[in-house]
Design an enzyme around this catalytic site. Structure first.
Site, mmCIF file in Angstrom:
data_model
loop_
_atom_site.group_PDB
_atom_site.id
_atom_site.type_symbol
_atom_site.label_atom_id
_atom_site.label_comp_id
_atom_site.label_asym_id
_atom_site.label_seq_id
_atom_site.Cartn_x
_atom_site.Cartn_y
_atom_site.Cartn_z
ATOM 1 N N HIS A 126 -6.332 5.554 -9.205
ATOM 2 C CA HIS A 126 -5.120 4.853 -9.643
ATOM 3 C C HIS A 126 -4.927 3.572 -8.818
ATOM 4 C CE1 HIS A 126 -1.142 4.161 -11.172
ATOM 5 N NE2 HIS A 126 -0.596 4.271 -9.987
ATOM 6 N N GLN A 151 5.459 -0.814 15.425
ATOM 7 C CA GLN A 151 5.918 -2.030 16.124
ATOM 8 C C GLN A 151 7.050 -1.710 17.091
ATOM 9 O OE1 GLN A 151 6.773 -4.856 12.950
ATOM 10 N NE2 GLN A 151 4.801 -5.826 13.284
ATOM 11 N N ARG A 152 7.529 -0.464 17.076
ATOM 12 C CA ARG A 152 8.529 -0.073 18.080
ATOM 13 C C ARG A 152 7.833 0.281 19.401
ATOM 14 N NH1 ARG A 152 11.792 4.725 16.253
ATOM 15 N NH2 ARG A 152 13.406 3.958 17.629
ATOM 16 N N ARG A 196 -4.584 -2.023 -8.194
ATOM 17 C CA ARG A 196 -4.694 -3.061 -7.154
ATOM 18 C C ARG A 196 -6.023 -3.802 -7.181
ATOM 19 N NH1 ARG A 196 0.572 -3.808 -5.666
ATOM 20 N NH2 ARG A 196 1.548 -1.831 -5.135
ATOM 21 N N LEU A 253 0.827 -1.226 0.000
ATOM 22 C CA LEU A 253 0.000 0.000 0.000
ATOM 23 C C LEU A 253 0.855 1.267 0.000
ATOM 24 C CD1 LEU A 253 -2.795 1.447 0.365
ATOM 25 C CD2 LEU A 253 -2.469 1.164 2.839
ATOM 26 N N ARG A 289 -8.188 11.145 -7.299
ATOM 27 C CA ARG A 289 -7.350 10.722 -8.422
ATOM 28 C C ARG A 289 -6.430 9.571 -7.996
ATOM 29 N NH1 ARG A 289 -3.176 14.573 -11.845
ATOM 30 N NH2 ARG A 289 -3.498 13.547 -13.850
ATOM 31 N N HIS A 297 2.227 3.458 -2.855
ATOM 32 C CA HIS A 297 1.422 4.477 -3.545
ATOM 33 C C HIS A 297 1.722 5.823 -2.890
ATOM 34 C CE1 HIS A 297 -0.915 1.766 -6.112
ATOM 35 N NE2 HIS A 297 -0.541 0.894 -5.188
ATOM 36 N N ARG A 298 2.517 6.640 -3.595
ATOM 37 C CA ARG A 298 3.060 7.874 -3.004
ATOM 38 C C ARG A 298 2.207 9.089 -3.301
ATOM 39 N NH1 ARG A 298 8.112 6.889 -6.671
ATOM 40 N NH2 ARG A 298 6.357 6.159 -7.899
HETATM 41 C C1 LIG Z 1 0.483 -6.213 -10.060
HETATM 42 C C2 LIG Z 1 1.587 -5.434 -9.423
HETATM 43 C C3 LIG Z 1 2.816 -6.031 -9.220
HETATM 44 C C4 LIG Z 1 3.866 -5.295 -8.636
HETATM 45 N N1 LIG Z 1 5.074 -5.901 -8.434
HETATM 46 C C5 LIG Z 1 6.098 -5.204 -7.902
HETATM 47 C C6 LIG Z 1 7.381 -5.797 -7.701
HETATM 48 O O1 LIG Z 1 7.612 -6.941 -8.030
HETATM 49 N N2 LIG Z 1 8.367 -5.045 -7.142
HETATM 50 C C7 LIG Z 1 8.158 -3.736 -6.790
HETATM 51 O O2 LIG Z 1 9.084 -3.074 -6.313
HETATM 52 N N3 LIG Z 1 6.952 -3.149 -6.935
HETATM 53 C C8 LIG Z 1 5.914 -3.847 -7.487
HETATM 54 N N4 LIG Z 1 4.696 -3.251 -7.635
HETATM 55 C C9 LIG Z 1 4.520 -1.885 -7.133
HETATM 56 C C10 LIG Z 1 4.572 -0.873 -8.285
HETATM 57 O O3 LIG Z 1 5.820 -0.904 -8.938
HETATM 58 C C11 LIG Z 1 4.337 0.542 -7.727
HETATM 59 O O4 LIG Z 1 5.350 0.891 -6.804
HETATM 60 C C12 LIG Z 1 3.005 0.679 -7.020
HETATM 61 O O5 LIG Z 1 1.988 0.032 -7.746
HETATM 62 C C13 LIG Z 1 2.651 2.171 -6.875
HETATM 63 O O6 LIG Z 1 2.375 2.645 -8.171
HETATM 64 P P1 LIG Z 1 2.773 4.094 -8.646
HETATM 65 O O7 LIG Z 1 4.222 4.357 -8.497
HETATM 66 O O8 LIG Z 1 2.150 4.253 -10.023
HETATM 67 O O9 LIG Z 1 1.915 4.973 -7.594
HETATM 68 P P2 LIG Z 1 2.197 6.400 -7.009
HETATM 69 O O10 LIG Z 1 3.464 6.451 -6.285
HETATM 70 O O11 LIG Z 1 0.962 6.734 -6.218
HETATM 71 O O12 LIG Z 1 2.299 7.312 -8.276
HETATM 72 C C14 LIG Z 1 1.133 7.589 -9.057
HETATM 73 C C15 LIG Z 1 1.585 8.083 -10.424
HETATM 74 O O13 LIG Z 1 2.276 9.332 -10.235
HETATM 75 C C16 LIG Z 1 3.375 9.391 -11.131
HETATM 76 N N5 LIG Z 1 4.629 9.445 -10.350
HETATM 77 C C17 LIG Z 1 4.766 9.213 -9.008
HETATM 78 N N6 LIG Z 1 6.023 9.382 -8.620
HETATM 79 C C18 LIG Z 1 6.722 9.717 -9.725
HETATM 80 C C19 LIG Z 1 8.075 9.984 -9.963
HETATM 81 N N7 LIG Z 1 8.987 9.945 -8.989
HETATM 82 N N8 LIG Z 1 8.456 10.287 -11.223
HETATM 83 C C20 LIG Z 1 7.555 10.328 -12.236
HETATM 84 N N9 LIG Z 1 6.235 10.061 -12.084
HETATM 85 C C21 LIG Z 1 5.831 9.764 -10.829
HETATM 86 C C22 LIG Z 1 3.310 8.141 -12.017
HETATM 87 O O14 LIG Z 1 2.533 8.437 -13.165
HETATM 88 C C23 LIG Z 1 2.580 7.156 -11.134
HETATM 89 O O15 LIG Z 1 1.925 6.130 -11.841
HETATM 90 C C24 LIG Z 1 3.658 -3.951 -8.231
HETATM 91 C C25 LIG Z 1 2.407 -3.361 -8.436
HETATM 92 C C26 LIG Z 1 1.374 -4.089 -9.027
HETATM 93 C C27 LIG Z 1 0.035 -3.424 -9.228
#
Ligand SMILES: Cc1cc2nc3c(=O)[nH]c(=O)nc-3n(C[C@H](O)[C@H](O)[C@H](O)COP(=O)(O)OP(=O)(O)OC[C@H]3O[C@@H](n4cnc5c(N)ncnc54)[C@H](O)[C@@H]3O)c2cc1C
Length: 256
Positions: free
Chosen positions: A201, A113-114, A206, A99, A197, A102-103
């Protein structure tokens, strides 16, 4: 030790519009406008969108029509003005680890947990393991061993830090080291704030069949709440049952 198999999502906060403030803005600009929704999030997103073009009183008539056009045209930044607050419980540390990836547009406060004693922790069991008695026995034995080790380590570390005069600090030092043996299955609680928004996403990535079943279940639970809260912002999703009994979310307006 309690075994948990169902996450709980509590909606604990939503927005309201300040009708007086909005009216002052309209009056100061010689405008007269009302919308037909009573949902704060929907009103605020429509207002934000109309500020872009100062289109109060012009064009689309209903809030639902207005927001549908925002989704169609992928004017997604407008949706960032709607936020909700949730508490999610009955979930594993592996769920929260996914979770918090999602940044953008999310805020988190998670059980520490500390500070919090995990000697009474619950544990989240995946359905696939729970469904098979042999696998369940392996899982349960492993959890019991980890948990027993945690309790023994807390005791031993309390002795190790006996010279620390502050009991709160002493407990924190012991728990922060002992938690290293707690499994991913350890139940946790997390307070989550997110905008529409970001939530869209989250639901799309998810609530997808490729996502882990636990996080998918939470995504669908959040979506059900949000569809009741703000149908104009989330009503385009359909929830589809898969042959294995799990659910996914689908929409034609992805990545708004
Ligand atoms: C089915 C599935 C499998 C996954 N498997 C793995 C895995 O094996 N290993 C792993 O590490 N993670 C995994 N993830 C996590 C995935 O890589 C993302 O970290 C996570 O889904 C959050 O997505 P996000 O970065 O798009 O979301 P957010 O951080 O909420 O970002 C939302 C959107 O904002 C934009 N954005 C955010 N930050 C930046 C930035 N710094 N630069 C440019 N644009 C930005 C992008 O368009 C992004 O899509 C998995 C996710 C899914 C859904």
């Amino acid at each position: 030790m309690k075994i948990v198999r169902e996450p709980r999502v509590y909606l604990v906060g939503r927005q309201h519009t300040d009708a007086d403030g909005l009216e002052r803005f309209l009056t100061d600009h010689g405008l007269s406008w009302t919308t037909d929704t009573e949902v704060g999030a929907e009103t605020l997103c429509e207002t934000a969108g109309r500020v872009c073009y100062m289109s109060f009183g012009k064009g689309r008539k209903t809030n639902r029509e207005y927001l549908r056009h925002i989704l169609e045209s992928a004017h997604g930044s407008v949706l960032e003005h709607a936020t909700w607050n949730f508490i999610i419980t009955g979930v594993s540390r592996s769920f929260t680890h996914e979770l918090v990836r999602h940044r953008a547009g999310f805020g988190y406060s998670q059980l520490s947990q500390r500070y919090v004693d995990e000697s009474t922790a619950d544990f989240v069991e995946p359905d696939a393991i729970a469904a098979d008695p042999e696998l369940h026995a392996i899982w349960e034995e492993s959890i019991r061993q980890s948990h027993a080790a945690y309790c023994r380590l807390v005791e031993g570390l309390a002795r190790h830090y006996a010279a620390e005069p502050d009991p709160t600090q002493r407990r924190k030092l012991a728990r922060q080291a002992a938690r290293s043996v707690l499994p991913n299955a350890t139940e946790t609680k997390i307070f989550v704030t997110a905008n529409a928004r970001a939530l869209r996403h989250f639901v799309e990535s998810r609530g997808h069949e490729f996502a882990d079943i636990e996080i998918r279940r939470v995504a669908i639970a959040l979506l059900r709440i949000l569809q009741r809260e703000a149908p104009g912002l989330f009503g385009d999703y359909t929830i589809v049952a898969l042959p294995d009994g799990t659910e996914v979310a689908r929409t034609e307006y992805r990545k708004v």
